[in-house]
Every structure is written in structure tokens, then in C-alpha cells.
Design a protein around this motif. Sequence first.
Motif, PDB file in Angstrom:
ATOM      1  N   LYS A 109       0.721  -1.056   0.013  1.00 18.09           N
ATOM      2  CA  LYS A 109       0.314   0.297  -0.016  1.00 18.09           C
ATOM      3  C   LYS A 109       0.370   0.958   0.127  1.00 18.09           C
ATOM      4  O   LYS A 109       0.179   1.525  -0.395  1.00 18.09           O
ATOM      5  N   VAL A 110       1.980   1.219   0.211  1.00 22.69           N
ATOM      6  CA  VAL A 110       3.392   2.458   0.592  1.00 22.69           C
ATOM      7  C   VAL A 110       3.784   2.111  -0.332  1.00 22.69           C
ATOM      8  O   VAL A 110       4.532   3.862  -0.825  1.00 22.69           O
ATOM      9  N   HIS A 111       4.706   1.298  -0.642  1.00 25.81           N
ATOM     10  CA  HIS A 111       5.870   1.386  -1.244  1.00 25.81           C
ATOM     11  C   HIS A 111       5.577   1.257  -3.465  1.00 25.81           C
ATOM     12  O   HIS A 111       4.979   0.282  -3.204  1.00 25.81           O
ATOM     13  N   ARG A 112       6.927   1.961  -3.775  1.00 27.43           N
ATOM     14  CA  ARG A 112       6.161   1.136  -4.911  1.00 27.43           C
ATOM     15  C   ARG A 112       7.692   1.248  -6.098  1.00 27.43           C
ATOM     16  O   ARG A 112       7.484   0.754  -7.093  1.00 27.43           O
ATOM     17  N   GLU A 113       8.600   0.902  -4.924  1.00 31.86           N
ATOM     18  CA  GLU A 113      10.365   0.592  -5.797  1.00 31.86           C
ATOM     19  C   GLU A 113      10.029  -0.761  -6.581  1.00 31.86           C
ATOM     20  O   GLU A 113       9.229  -1.697  -5.571  1.00 31.86           O
ATOM     21  N   GLU A 114      10.889  -0.779  -7.692  1.00 26.09           N
ATOM     22  CA  GLU A 114      10.919  -2.255  -7.766  1.00 26.09           C
ATOM     23  C   GLU A 114      11.380  -3.741  -7.231  1.00 26.09           C
ATOM     24  O   GLU A 114      10.787  -4.546  -6.788  1.00 26.09           O
ATOM     25  N   LEU A 128      -1.390  -5.391  -7.988  1.00 27.67           N
ATOM     26  CA  LEU A 128      -1.334  -6.134  -8.760  1.00 27.67           C
ATOM     27  C   LEU A 128      -1.825  -5.619 -10.516  1.00 27.67           C
ATOM     28  O   LEU A 128      -0.788  -5.946 -11.106  1.00 27.67           O
ATOM     29  N   VAL A 129      -2.951  -5.113 -10.530  1.00 28.72           N
ATOM     30  CA  VAL A 129      -2.787  -4.449 -12.252  1.00 28.72           C
ATOM     31  C   VAL A 129      -1.784  -3.944 -12.738  1.00 28.72           C
ATOM     32  O   VAL A 129      -1.175  -3.542 -13.820  1.00 28.72           O
ATOM     33  N   SER A 130      -1.121  -2.535 -11.661  1.00 31.63           N
ATOM     34  CA  SER A 130      -0.865  -2.088 -12.016  1.00 31.63           C
ATOM     35  C   SER A 130       1.231  -2.201 -12.128  1.00 31.63           C
ATOM     36  O   SER A 130       1.963  -1.890 -12.904  1.00 31.63           O
ATOM     37  N   ALA A 131       1.258  -3.864 -11.615  1.00 28.79           N
ATOM     38  CA  ALA A 131       2.027  -3.841 -11.425  1.00 28.79           C
ATOM     39  C   ALA A 131       2.693  -4.548 -12.424  1.00 28.79           C
ATOM     40  O   ALA A 131       3.681  -4.916 -13.784  1.00 28.79           O
ATOM     41  N   THR A 147       8.039  -8.727 -12.410  1.00 29.51           N
ATOM     42  CA  THR A 147       7.205  -8.212 -11.197  1.00 29.51           C
ATOM     43  C   THR A 147       5.886  -9.087 -12.138  1.00 29.51           C
ATOM     44  O   THR A 147       4.790  -9.475 -11.655  1.00 29.51           O
ATOM     45  N   LYS A 148       5.874  -8.865 -13.852  1.00 28.98           N
ATOM     46  CA  LYS A 148       4.694  -9.444 -14.696  1.00 28.98           C
ATOM     47  C   LYS A 148       4.643 -10.475 -13.857  1.00 28.98           C
ATOM     48  O   LYS A 148       2.789 -11.186 -13.451  1.00 28.98           O
ATOM     49  N   LYS A 149       5.415 -11.711 -13.983  1.00 34.96           N
ATOM     50  CA  LYS A 149       4.970 -13.133 -13.781  1.00 34.96           C
ATOM     51  C   LYS A 149       4.438 -13.346 -12.400  1.00 34.96           C
ATOM     52  O   LYS A 149       3.402 -13.642 -12.145  1.00 34.96           O
ATOM     53  N   MET A 150       4.905 -12.348 -11.450  1.00 34.75           N
ATOM     54  CA  MET A 150       4.463 -12.847 -10.043  1.00 34.75           C
ATOM     55  C   MET A 150       3.021 -12.613  -9.530  1.00 34.75           C
ATOM     56  O   MET A 150       2.283 -12.631  -9.267  1.00 34.75           O
TER      57      MET A 150
END
Length: 577
Positions: free
Chosen positions: A450-455, A490-493, A501-504
Amino acid sequence: MVSYLGEIVLEHDMKTYVAERASDALIRMVNGGSTVIRKEAFRALVQISSHPPNSKILLDAGVVPIMIEEIFARRIQNEPLESKEEAAAILANILESDLDMDKIQVNKHGHTITSHYSIYNIVHLLKHSTQQELNVNLVKILLSLTKLPKHLATVVSVIKEIEVHQGIIEFLNSPMDELATVAAKLLIVLASHMGHTIAAGLCKIQGQPEGLVKNYDADRMTEKHAVSANLIAKIPHQNAPLNLALLHQGTVPIILGRIQEILRGEVRATGSRYAGYYLEGLVGVLVRFTTSLFDQEILRMALSRNLTSVFTDLLVRTGGSSEVQRLAAVGLQNLSSQSARLSRPPSDVKKSTKMSFFAKSGSGSQRDGRMTLLCCPTHRGVCSSATTFCLLESRAAERLLGCLESENPEVVEAALSAIITLLDDGVDAEGSVRALSDLGAVRSVLGVLKVHREEGVLQRALWLVDRFLEKGGDKLAREVSHDKVLTTVLVSAFHRGDSNTKKMAENILRHLHRILNFSTNSFRSASSSSADDPEVVAHVPLQAVLLADSFNLKFRPITLERPKVFVILGYTVLPPS
């Protein structure tokens, strides 16, 4: 007048005042004055250049080509040796400012200070210079030139070409603290490109590498101590010869003792400004050893010193440094990766006051005054922090989960990496999921998303969620599927992340889809007998959101590329027609 400027100590405002009004005159004195006048002009320019805002004034006045000529070309009979030192000091002061170094020309041929020509000459002079004051400023110049990656690459290339790295390493033993300090700073920067070469060079010098840790005055802590410890910490950790050299020279008890001194606040006020940086270096040196646990000597040391407990303590007693917290998590990750190998099969042991964490939290069996210890749910054997580095037994897992609330993404990423070792190959993942679930791990990991978007953080958090869904059973799967933010993440990732990331994200979406289908089918079968039961109806999961729109044309051209339901007006979606 010029001797007056060279002797008095000027305040910053006065330095700027003098720079604006006297720079041209001082440069002319350096160029054509007598020996005495040149010496005083140099002293004045050194003092003026020490104030960073004056660098632009001096640069516009043309001081750099003059100083380069003084350092490399000027030859006058009976010229005082200090002229080179002071010219290098002026140049070093100017380069420490935020000027665009690519535009600083050094001669009429168009060479800049960042060109291979200039860097080669500086490094060549450094290799053959015996003047410590000059060497200090030459190293400072090189240090300034490494600020940008493209210039760093040139410096590294030239240092390798001229083979001056061993000379820079030998500066660490200089009786002049300033030279030893700036040399260590330069080596820290170079370590990412030639770390193993630096490590090999350190081991060739008398009194090193242990001198970087042992040379310490208990009455005061200086920048030299802090930088020296960080140099050892920044050299590639997997260099086993350096790690063994540090171990054999008895540095570990010294490091542990100083860490405790700093955390207890037993550092004099004069050294407190460097305490945090020094602590980071000391902890970084400890982490080095955790990368060489394949060596039996280092393994025995890590077990006997109970490094698991040391790093667990440092997760919360950080001395105000998030880097210490990150390093502690990295150390725990390295230790935990060995736990499955070290864990021994369960056996009956004598009952003692110190019982296993699992025996306390589970149901052990007691007969004839002996306690049969339960197996570690992760490593399927008898574990402890002192014998297997177990993160569950040492309570490190709880503190690592607490680190997930950090605002620093590097700390969060390191903590997630350590937690992953409890679910990785070679362990009982289902047992680990149960133990971590009892500690609230699912809620903590979902909170990270919910907080982090770092790869790096996103990949590790998604990996854990995927593992929770795969190994956690229906109850845990329902807890994950009810998270309102997860689907959006998940959709954003899936759309924005890299291939991993897409695979997970895709795997997790498939898990959630199966859970939703199962819930729907269960509801349908139950609805035949309890269709009017409001409690059953309430458990129907949300299947989809349908976005409807009309064919109204009045919002064109805004709606040519965006449906009206996606148009925002005053932070509110437009209502349907």
C-alpha cells in the motif's frame, strides 16, 4: 595589503567581498609578482576559495588555468615548494563546489578538468609526489572528479593504467590524519570498481587491514576512524582473504565492544558527530563475515559470538541510522540462509530453564524429567539463535516485520529479503507460513504494497504474497483476497513492472481468481438451500465492476480519447447522463 589578506582569518561574507573586488589583482600577483608577493597572494586565494560560493567568481576570473600551470608547468629558480601545494589547494576548493566541471577549461587547447589529459597528469603527479600536503589536495581533486559516473570511470581507468592504487592505499598509514582520511574516502569510491584489487593491496601493507579498525583513541573519535571503518565495510564482502585477515588479527571483539560503547552513549561530545557513520562502518564490517560462512573458522566465530542476536538487537538499537537497520537485516538474511544446513534432527535433551521458543509456544511432551523439544516449523530440526541462526527462535522475524513499517525503501527491501529466507527452497514453507501468519506477517506485507512502489520492494513483497497463497491454505488465502488495495497493485505491477514483476503479479491474480471461483461455486451450491439467508449473501465476493457510458457527444473533444466516466472535474468523476 596582500600580506594582511593572507594572515587574517576572514568571515564568509568578507571572503565573498574580497573575492568580488580583489580576485583579478591576486591572480596578477601570482602570475608576475615577487616570491614574497606570490606567496601572500596564494595564501589569500586559498582562504577565499575555501568558501564554495566564491568558486564561480574565481573561475570567471581565470584562476583555474593559472593554478594548473603552477602545479604542472611553472619552473622558477628558488621558487618556494609551497606554491604547488597552495595551487592544488585552490583547485581542490573550487572543484568541491557544485560547478559544472565539464565546462572548466585548464588550458588554451580546450582541455577540461574532466578530460583524460587532465586526469592523467593529476594521477601521474600523485604517483611521483613525496609532499604530503600536495598529495592531500591531489587526492581531493580526484575525489571531486568522481562525483559523476562518467568521470569516475575515467579516474578508475587512469588509476589502473598508471598503477597508482597501491600508493593511495599506503597513504592509509600516513602520520598525517588528513591524508589518511581523504585517501580512505577515495578508496571507498573506487571500491565499487576495483574492490578486490584494493583488498589485495591492503593485505600487503604492514599493519593492515586490522589497523583500520584497531587504530582508535578511546578519548576521542575522529573522521579518520569513521571513514577507515567504512572503507573495510565497502570493499566487496565476498573477499574471503580479507575477511580471514580481519578475523585472525582479532578485530571482531574490538568491533563488538565499540558498537556497544556507541549504543550506550559512551562517546565523547567531540566525536559524537562521527558516531553514526562510525557505527555504520562497524556493522558493515560484521556483515562482511556473514558472507563467508562457508569457512569453518568464520562460521565458528559467528556461532560463538551469536551474531544473530547482535543483528537482531541492531534492528531496533540503530543509533538513529537507517543504514544500520538495513545492514542488520542483510546480516540476518545471510545468517538465515545457513539455518537449514545447521539445523539438527530433534532429540531428547535435559530439561532446562531455557526452553525452545517452539516448546514454549507449542505442546512438548515431558517424561522422566526430560523434555522432547518440538521441531522448528521452518527448518524441521532443533533450532536456536546460537546454533543455527534461526530467525524465529531469536525473535528476529518479529523485528524484521516491524522494519516493514519503515519509510526507507532500502530498509524495507532488506527486511523482506531476510524474511524470504524463511520461505525459500530447502525449508518447510508451509510451517514457515503458519509461524509467520501468527506473527501478523500477511498484514505487514500487504501494508508494504500500500505504501511502496519501488521495484525491488514490490518484487519481494509480491513473492511473499504468492508464497502465502500457495502454502497458506484457505484461511490465509481469504485474508489476502479481501485486501482492497491488492488488486489495484497487481494490475499496476502487471502493466508497469519488469518481466519478473509481471510474472509474479500474474501468478497472484490466478490464485485470487481460483479463490473467487471457489467461493462463487460454494455460494451457488449453498444458495439452493439458503437463498434467503442474508449472512450467505453477504459473503459473495465482488466479481467485477462494470463501467457504463452513453453515446452523448456534448463533452467532445475531451471524450474523443477518454470515456466520460473517466473524466475528472473538480476531483470528482462526472455523473452518467
